[in-house]
Design a protein around this motif. Structure first.
Motif, PDB file in Angstrom:
ATOM      1  N   PHE A 150       0.840  -1.201   0.000  1.00 47.48           N
ATOM      2  CA  PHE A 150       0.000   0.000   0.000  1.00 47.48           C
ATOM      3  C   PHE A 150       0.877   1.253   0.000  1.00 47.48           C
ATOM      4  CE2 PHE A 150      -2.828   2.801   2.843  1.00 47.48           C
ATOM      5  CZ  PHE A 150      -3.551   3.309   1.773  1.00 47.48           C
ATOM      6  N   VAL A 151       1.909   1.265   0.809  1.00 51.06           N
ATOM      7  CA  VAL A 151       2.847   2.393   0.845  1.00 51.06           C
ATOM      8  C   VAL A 151       3.479   2.603  -0.523  1.00 51.06           C
ATOM      9  CG1 VAL A 151       5.025   3.208   1.816  1.00 51.06           C
ATOM     10  CG2 VAL A 151       3.305   2.177   3.314  1.00 51.06           C
ATOM     11  N   ASP A 152       3.847   1.529  -1.195  1.00 50.44           N
ATOM     12  CA  ASP A 152       4.458   1.648  -2.528  1.00 50.44           C
ATOM     13  C   ASP A 152       3.521   2.335  -3.510  1.00 50.44           C
ATOM     14  OD1 ASP A 152       6.746   0.404  -1.625  1.00 50.44           O
ATOM     15  OD2 ASP A 152       6.215  -1.567  -2.437  1.00 50.44           O
ATOM     16  N   VAL A 153       2.246   1.998  -3.443  1.00 49.76           N
ATOM     17  CA  VAL A 153       1.259   2.628  -4.334  1.00 49.76           C
ATOM     18  C   VAL A 153       1.182   4.123  -4.062  1.00 49.76           C
ATOM     19  CG1 VAL A 153      -1.201   2.782  -4.861  1.00 49.76           C
ATOM     20  CG2 VAL A 153      -0.105   0.546  -4.705  1.00 49.76           C
ATOM     21  N   LEU A 154       1.090   4.489  -2.801  1.00 51.71           N
ATOM     22  CA  LEU A 154       0.990   5.905  -2.440  1.00 51.71           C
ATOM     23  C   LEU A 154       2.243   6.666  -2.861  1.00 51.71           C
ATOM     24  CD1 LEU A 154      -0.555   5.553   1.141  1.00 51.71           C
ATOM     25  CD2 LEU A 154      -1.743   6.105  -0.995  1.00 51.71           C
ATOM     26  N   ARG A 155       3.397   6.084  -2.590  1.00 50.79           N
ATOM     27  CA  ARG A 155       4.655   6.765  -2.929  1.00 50.79           C
ATOM     28  C   ARG A 155       4.776   6.972  -4.445  1.00 50.79           C
ATOM     29  NH1 ARG A 155       7.979   3.264  -1.103  1.00 50.79           N
ATOM     30  NH2 ARG A 155       8.271   4.093   0.998  1.00 50.79           N
ATOM     31  N   GLU A 156       4.460   5.950  -5.206  1.00 50.66           N
ATOM     32  CA  GLU A 156       4.577   6.064  -6.663  1.00 50.66           C
ATOM     33  C   GLU A 156       3.672   7.161  -7.215  1.00 50.66           C
ATOM     34  OE1 GLU A 156       3.507   3.515 -10.697  1.00 50.66           O
ATOM     35  OE2 GLU A 156       3.911   2.434  -8.838  1.00 50.66           O
ATOM     36  N   ALA A 157       2.482   7.310  -6.628  1.00 50.94           N
ATOM     37  CA  ALA A 157       1.515   8.284  -7.131  1.00 50.94           C
ATOM     38  C   ALA A 157       1.697   9.672  -6.531  1.00 50.94           C
ATOM     39  CB  ALA A 157       0.102   7.783  -6.841  1.00 50.94           C
ATOM     40  N   GLY A 158       2.625   9.835  -5.585  1.00 49.51           N
ATOM     41  CA  GLY A 158       2.795  11.133  -4.939  1.00 49.51           C
ATOM     42  C   GLY A 158       1.660  11.464  -3.992  1.00 49.51           C
ATOM     43  N   ALA A 159       0.962  10.450  -3.492  1.00 52.39           N
ATOM     44  CA  ALA A 159      -0.124  10.639  -2.534  1.00 52.39           C
ATOM     45  C   ALA A 159       0.382  10.309  -1.133  1.00 52.39           C
ATOM     46  CB  ALA A 159      -1.312   9.756  -2.895  1.00 52.39           C
ATOM     47  N   THR A 160      -0.468  10.498  -0.138  1.00 54.65           N
ATOM     48  CA  THR A 160      -0.081  10.166   1.231  1.00 54.65           C
ATOM     49  C   THR A 160      -1.175   9.358   1.894  1.00 54.65           C
ATOM     50  OG1 THR A 160       0.909  11.049   3.262  1.00 54.65           O
ATOM     51  CG2 THR A 160      -1.039  12.190   2.419  1.00 54.65           C
ATOM     52  N   LEU A 165       3.366   3.762   8.654  1.00 55.85           N
ATOM     53  CA  LEU A 165       3.069   4.135   7.271  1.00 55.85           C
ATOM     54  C   LEU A 165       3.549   5.549   6.974  1.00 55.85           C
ATOM     55  CD1 LEU A 165       0.877   1.783   7.850  1.00 55.85           C
ATOM     56  CD2 LEU A 165      -0.186   2.681   5.778  1.00 55.85           C
ATOM     57  N   LEU A 166       3.345   6.458   7.932  1.00 55.02           N
ATOM     58  CA  LEU A 166       3.811   7.827   7.721  1.00 55.02           C
ATOM     59  C   LEU A 166       5.334   7.884   7.688  1.00 55.02           C
ATOM     60  CD1 LEU A 166       1.372   9.921   9.954  1.00 55.02           C
ATOM     61  CD2 LEU A 166       1.184   9.328   7.538  1.00 55.02           C
ATOM     62  N   ARG A 167       5.970   7.078   8.539  1.00 56.50           N
ATOM     63  CA  ARG A 167       7.440   7.054   8.526  1.00 56.50           C
ATOM     64  C   ARG A 167       7.954   6.540   7.185  1.00 56.50           C
ATOM     65  NH1 ARG A 167       6.667   4.474  13.750  1.00 56.50           N
ATOM     66  NH2 ARG A 167       6.760   6.040  15.417  1.00 56.50           N
ATOM     67  N   ALA A 168       7.258   5.555   6.623  1.00 54.50           N
ATOM     68  CA  ALA A 168       7.687   4.995   5.336  1.00 54.50           C
ATOM     69  C   ALA A 168       7.511   5.999   4.199  1.00 54.50           C
ATOM     70  CB  ALA A 168       6.902   3.720   5.034  1.00 54.50           C
ATOM     71  N   LEU A 169       6.615   6.960   4.368  1.00 56.89           N
ATOM     72  CA  LEU A 169       6.372   7.975   3.342  1.00 56.89           C
ATOM     73  C   LEU A 169       7.118   9.283   3.632  1.00 56.89           C
ATOM     74  CD1 LEU A 169       2.532   7.347   2.981  1.00 56.89           C
ATOM     75  CD2 LEU A 169       4.237   6.964   1.186  1.00 56.89           C
ATOM     76  N   TRP A 170       7.893   9.304   4.690  1.00 64.45           N
ATOM     77  CA  TRP A 170       8.580  10.527   5.118  1.00 64.45           C
ATOM     78  C   TRP A 170       9.702  10.889   4.150  1.00 64.45           C
ATOM     79  CZ3 TRP A 170       7.241  14.102   8.430  1.00 64.45           C
ATOM     80  CH2 TRP A 170       8.188  15.025   8.865  1.00 64.45           C
ATOM     81  N   PRO A 171       9.922  12.195   3.887  1.00 62.02           N
ATOM     82  CA  PRO A 171       9.152  13.329   4.412  1.00 62.02           C
ATOM     83  C   PRO A 171       7.898  13.563   3.573  1.00 62.02           C
ATOM     84  CG  PRO A 171      10.942  14.129   3.063  1.00 62.02           C
ATOM     85  CD  PRO A 171      11.081  12.625   3.086  1.00 62.02           C
ATOM     86  N   GLY A 172       6.880  13.991   4.243  1.00 66.55           N
ATOM     87  CA  GLY A 172       5.634  14.232   3.536  1.00 66.55           C
ATOM     88  C   GLY A 172       4.633  14.933   4.426  1.00 66.55           C
ATOM     89  N   PRO A 173       3.528  15.385   3.847  1.00 70.99           N
ATOM     90  CA  PRO A 173       2.501  16.098   4.611  1.00 70.99           C
ATOM     91  C   PRO A 173       1.718  15.147   5.506  1.00 70.99           C
ATOM     92  CG  PRO A 173       1.758  15.731   2.374  1.00 70.99           C
ATOM     93  CD  PRO A 173       3.181  15.251   2.423  1.00 70.99           C
ATOM     94  N   LEU A 174       0.964  15.729   6.410  1.00 67.11           N
ATOM     95  CA  LEU A 174       0.082  14.970   7.298  1.00 67.11           C
ATOM     96  C   LEU A 174      -1.362  15.296   6.949  1.00 67.11           C
ATOM     97  CD1 LEU A 174      -0.590  13.255   9.862  1.00 67.11           C
ATOM     98  CD2 LEU A 174      -0.465  15.407  11.160  1.00 67.11           C
ATOM     99  N   VAL A 175      -2.151  14.266   6.744  1.00 67.30           N
ATOM    100  CA  VAL A 175      -3.608  14.401   6.664  1.00 67.30           C
ATOM    101  C   VAL A 175      -4.179  13.453   7.709  1.00 67.30           C
ATOM    102  CG1 VAL A 175      -5.674  14.213   5.236  1.00 67.30           C
ATOM    103  CG2 VAL A 175      -3.505  14.924   4.194  1.00 67.30           C
ATOM    104  N   CYS A 176      -4.985  13.980   8.605  1.00 63.95           N
ATOM    105  CA  CYS A 176      -5.561  13.168   9.683  1.00 63.95           C
ATOM    106  C   CYS A 176      -7.034  13.516   9.836  1.00 63.95           C
ATOM    107  CB  CYS A 176      -4.826  13.409  10.999  1.00 63.95           C
ATOM    108  SG  CYS A 176      -5.560  12.538  12.409  1.00 63.95           S
TER     109      CYS A 176
END
Length: 365
Positions: free
Chosen positions: A240-250, A268-279
């Motif tokens: 799932f992280v790979d999909v988000l990273r490839e698409a530039g999503a979070t 999951l957020l650490r794996a996408l770091w650095p990046g924005p937070l949506v909660c």
């Protein structure tokens, strides 16, 4: 049923022509009352110097708020005086946006019925330039099932995660209408049926195709981000992280009892770091996976914290602090069903951030 709670964008009836003046030059009282009703405005609560001081110290890249703004129980917290829910739904957003800590709001009604660019533009026109919207994708794209009015799945949704539909009915209207005030586009994937969970790699591939087909947000909304929220913990994998990273999503941090606690989602957020937070803090874990109605009944009229959750607040404040210190944007929306009153939860989060900012760097970790 949900739409009846969100009638703020339904067009007002055309003004009734004023009756001819009487010989004395006076209009009929009924006409005056009708005009006054059409011009009803909502008065914001008087500025609180303590809240203004807290707001002044918050990171500029942080936008916190609620998942909507139409709650009469917020009298004294957000509104000055008592208003019907229908009045707040139509006219409450400008007053909501005057609250010093409420610098974002969720538009969840889009899950039930897509909005047009002109409807989004009406929202944008009611708030300051530094205000941001967190918009939820329509169920026609984000729900794998076609459901009846009670939420029961009736049959598979043939356009689940359809890229063209997502662009036409969600992304492009939001971009065109909200412009730079768009904060986050959230694809909240409803719970998948068991047979589809067994084919999760296929679902992830469909999600990858959708996300990669979306138009770039930055030319219109430089601060905006696309995020994916899930309701099945089975999604929380490296694939799932790979999909988000490839698409530039979070990943949208979903604080909901159907998912593990906040600490278990942070990898999951650490794996996408650095990046924005949506909660999106949707529901207190005390009520279980299907506890929305129980929480609503217990917390109405949403004017006080009933079930404080200081542990979740402390972890979320730490994540917000780390995100914004790294120069990333943070979009956090809170439901009344998180603790009992969204404005008060936001205030507590802001105070937790204020305390963290006063700590020496080693103690903030």
């Amino acid at each position: 049923m949900q739409d009846s709670l969100f009638d703020d964008l339904d067009p007002l009836p055309p003004p009734t022509p004023a009756p001819a003046p009487s010989p004395e030059g006076k209009a009929a009282p009924r006409a005056r009352r009708a005009t006054a009703a059409r011009e009803t405005l909502v008065t914001a609560v008087a500025p609180d110097p303590a809240l203004q001081q807290i707001a002044a110290g918050l990171p500029a890249r942080l936008h916190m708020g609620s998942s909507s703004w139409h709650f009469p129980g917020w009298a004294g917290l957000v509104w000055e005086g008592d208003y019907e829910q229908s009045v707040l739904s139509r006219h409450g957003l400008p007053a909501y946006a005057q609250h010093p800590l409420l610098r974002a709001v969720g538009i969840d009604r889009t899950f039930y019925r897509p909005l047009t660019a002109s409807q989004f533009a009406r929202y944008a026109a009611q708030v300051p330039d530094d205000f941001r919207f967190v918009v939820k994708a329509p169920s026609v794209v984000a729900d794998a099932m076609v459901r009846d009015e009670n939420g029961r799945g009736m049959q598979p949704n043939p356009v689940f995660l359809d890229p063209l539909l997502a662009v036409q009915q969600f992304v492009q209207p939001a971009l065109d209408g909200l412009g730079h005030k768009l904060g986050a586009l959230v694809f909240q994937l409803s719970p998948l049926p068991v047979p589809m969970l067994a084919r999760l790699p296929e679902v992830l591939e469909r999600l990858r195709t959708l996300l990669c087909a979306l138009p770039a947000l930055a030319p219109t909304a430089p601060d905006a981000v696309t995020a994916v929220e899930v309701r099945n913990p089975e999604f929380l994998t490296p694939a799932f992280v790979d999909v988000l990273r490839e698409a530039g999503a979070t990943y949208c941090l979903g604080l909901h009892p159907k998912l593990p606690p906040i600490e278990a989602q942070l990898p999951l957020l650490r794996a996408l770091w650095p990046g924005p937070l949506v909660c999106r803090w949707n529901l207190n874990r005390l009520h279980g996976a299907y506890g929305y109605e129980d929480a609503r009944a217990l917390y109405l009229p949403f004017d006080q914290v009933v079930d404080p959750d200081p542990d979740t607040r402390a972890v979320l404040a730490r994540v917000i602090d780390a995100t914004t210190r790294a120069g990333q944007h943070a979009y956090v929306t809170v439901s009344n069903k998180a603790e009992g009153s969204a404005p008060l939860t936001v205030r507590s989060l802001a105070q937790a951030l204020e305390r963290r900012q006063e700590m020496p760097a080693p103690e903030r970790r």
